[in-house]
Scaffold this motif. Structure first.
Motif, mmCIF file in Angstrom:
data_model
loop_
_atom_site.group_PDB
_atom_site.id
_atom_site.type_symbol
_atom_site.label_atom_id
_atom_site.label_comp_id
_atom_site.label_asym_id
_atom_site.label_seq_id
_atom_site.Cartn_x
_atom_site.Cartn_y
_atom_site.Cartn_z
ATOM 1 N N GLY A 30 0.783 -1.223 0.000
ATOM 2 C CA GLY A 30 0.000 0.000 0.000
ATOM 3 C C GLY A 30 0.815 1.271 0.000
ATOM 4 N N TYR A 31 2.143 1.144 -0.226
ATOM 5 C CA TYR A 31 3.026 2.307 -0.243
ATOM 6 C C TYR A 31 4.023 2.178 -1.389
ATOM 7 C CZ TYR A 31 1.548 3.017 4.633
ATOM 8 O OH TYR A 31 0.816 3.200 5.776
ATOM 9 N N GLU A 60 1.559 6.876 0.504
ATOM 10 C CA GLU A 60 0.402 5.973 0.503
ATOM 11 C C GLU A 60 -0.164 5.832 -0.904
ATOM 12 O OE1 GLU A 60 -2.296 5.819 4.104
ATOM 13 O OE2 GLU A 60 -1.575 7.894 4.188
ATOM 14 N N ARG A 61 -0.625 4.631 -1.207
ATOM 15 C CA ARG A 61 -1.108 4.335 -2.557
ATOM 16 C C ARG A 61 -2.225 5.283 -2.987
ATOM 17 N NH1 ARG A 61 -3.456 -1.490 -4.736
ATOM 18 N NH2 ARG A 61 -3.913 -0.802 -6.859
ATOM 19 N N SER A 62 -3.176 5.564 -2.089
ATOM 20 C CA SER A 62 -4.316 6.405 -2.451
ATOM 21 C C SER A 62 -3.872 7.806 -2.844
ATOM 22 C CB SER A 62 -5.311 6.472 -1.296
ATOM 23 O OG SER A 62 -4.684 6.977 -0.124
ATOM 24 N N TRP A 64 -0.670 8.583 -3.809
ATOM 25 C CA TRP A 64 0.235 8.412 -4.955
ATOM 26 C C TRP A 64 -0.546 8.338 -6.274
ATOM 27 C CZ3 TRP A 64 1.896 3.267 -7.161
ATOM 28 C CH2 TRP A 64 2.965 3.398 -8.045
ATOM 29 N N ASP A 77 3.069 -1.138 -5.551
ATOM 30 C CA ASP A 77 2.885 -0.513 -4.243
ATOM 31 C C ASP A 77 3.288 -1.491 -3.136
ATOM 32 O OD1 ASP A 77 0.747 -2.141 -4.879
ATOM 33 O OD2 ASP A 77 -0.699 -0.963 -3.723
ATOM 34 N N GLN A 109 3.538 5.962 12.015
ATOM 35 C CA GLN A 109 2.401 5.220 11.475
ATOM 36 C C GLN A 109 2.572 3.755 11.883
ATOM 37 O OE1 GLN A 109 -0.078 6.837 9.350
ATOM 38 N NE2 GLN A 109 0.986 8.618 10.195
ATOM 39 N N THR A 111 1.665 -0.360 10.433
ATOM 40 C CA THR A 111 1.280 -1.102 9.234
ATOM 41 C C THR A 111 1.622 -2.577 9.379
ATOM 42 O OG1 THR A 111 1.536 -1.180 6.815
ATOM 43 C CG2 THR A 111 3.496 -0.682 8.105
ATOM 44 N N ILE A 129 7.161 7.913 8.617
ATOM 45 C CA ILE A 129 6.843 8.346 7.263
ATOM 46 C C ILE A 129 6.827 9.873 7.200
ATOM 47 C CG2 ILE A 129 5.096 8.350 5.446
ATOM 48 C CD1 ILE A 129 4.154 5.651 6.456
ATOM 49 N N MET A 131 5.032 12.571 5.947
ATOM 50 C CA MET A 131 3.701 12.783 5.375
ATOM 51 C C MET A 131 3.706 13.977 4.412
ATOM 52 S SD MET A 131 2.109 10.301 6.770
ATOM 53 C CE MET A 131 0.379 10.649 6.471
#
Length: 226
Positions: A30-31, A60-62, A64, A77, A109, A111, A129, A131
């Motif tokens: 997801g990253y 983060e994938r969303s 990116w 990802d 974070q 994960t 991370i 951000m």
């Protein structure tokens, strides 16, 4: 006592934290990893206030997916790195050390981490991370511009290019699947550039055996060595 795992995806891969008793290669999902964080005061000190270097952060994938990243179509990802288990009695000491080491624009974070050895269960890891809303985050950068900056930036701990080339090699040594195209591409671009003559240094000797340290103070001295 706390069961504390830390995920390293940058210099933590080859400069481990103090007081770890397990080190497991693996990945998070997801990253993506990008050299989009500028730096001059950090664990590696690879730049100066007038000429900040570059270090990696995770995207983060969303988020990116909304960016015009030239490598977006070829990059997965999945981010490879290592998980460190910290000795329970030393967790608070290591957390304080990490808060100082990673303070320059990085946030905590959590994960899931998937070990390269599929016989091992997934682990819940803490990860630092940079951000997108932190002041050191630069956003999408042309790869050649990043390479030029990395090649030219130098700080108290040495050349920014060393950070990149160490990371490339550390990833290559994790496992057959730990390739990162962004890192490989930047390393290839940097190798094509000539290092500034005034900053050429003897390459450090690579040691496959990770050096364990007994205290956060000893770890700080190792980091000053480069």
């Amino acid at each position: 006592m706390q069961d504390f795992w830390l995920f390293g995806y940058g210099s933590l891969i080859w400069k481990p934290p103090p007081h770890f008793d397990q080190r497991i290669p693996g990945y998070i999902e997801g990253y993506v990893r990008r050299f989009w964080q500028q730096v001059y005061f950090s664990e590696d000190h690879r730049g100066t206030p007038n000429a900040p270097g570059r270090v990696v952060t995770l995207i983060e994938r969303s988020f990116w997916a909304t960016l015009d990243d030239p490598q977006r179509r070829t990059e997965r990802d999945v981010v490879w790195g290592v998980a460190y288990h910290i000795i329970p009695s030393k967790v608070e000491e290591v957390k304080e050390y990490l808060d100082i080491r990673e303070i320059n624009g990085y946030s905590i974070q959590h994960t899931p981490f998937h070990p390269a050895d599929s016989s091992l269960a997934s682990i819940h890891c803490l990860v630092y991370i940079g951000m997108p809303d932190n002041p050191q985050f630069l956003g999408v950068q042309p790869p050649q511009d990043i390479a030029n900056t990395i090649n030219a930036s130098v700080g108290p701990s040495g050349e920014n290019r060393e950070y990149l080339l160490h990371l490339e090699r550390a990833l290559e040594e994790l496992c057959p699947d730990s390739h990162d195209e962004h890192i490989t591409d930047l390393a290839r671009r940097v190798r094509a550039l000539t290092p500034p003559l005034r900053e050429i240094r003897r390459p450090p000797v690579h040691d496959n055996a990770l050096r364990k340290v007994r205290s956060t103070e000893e770890q700080e001295e190792i980091e000053k060595e480069g």
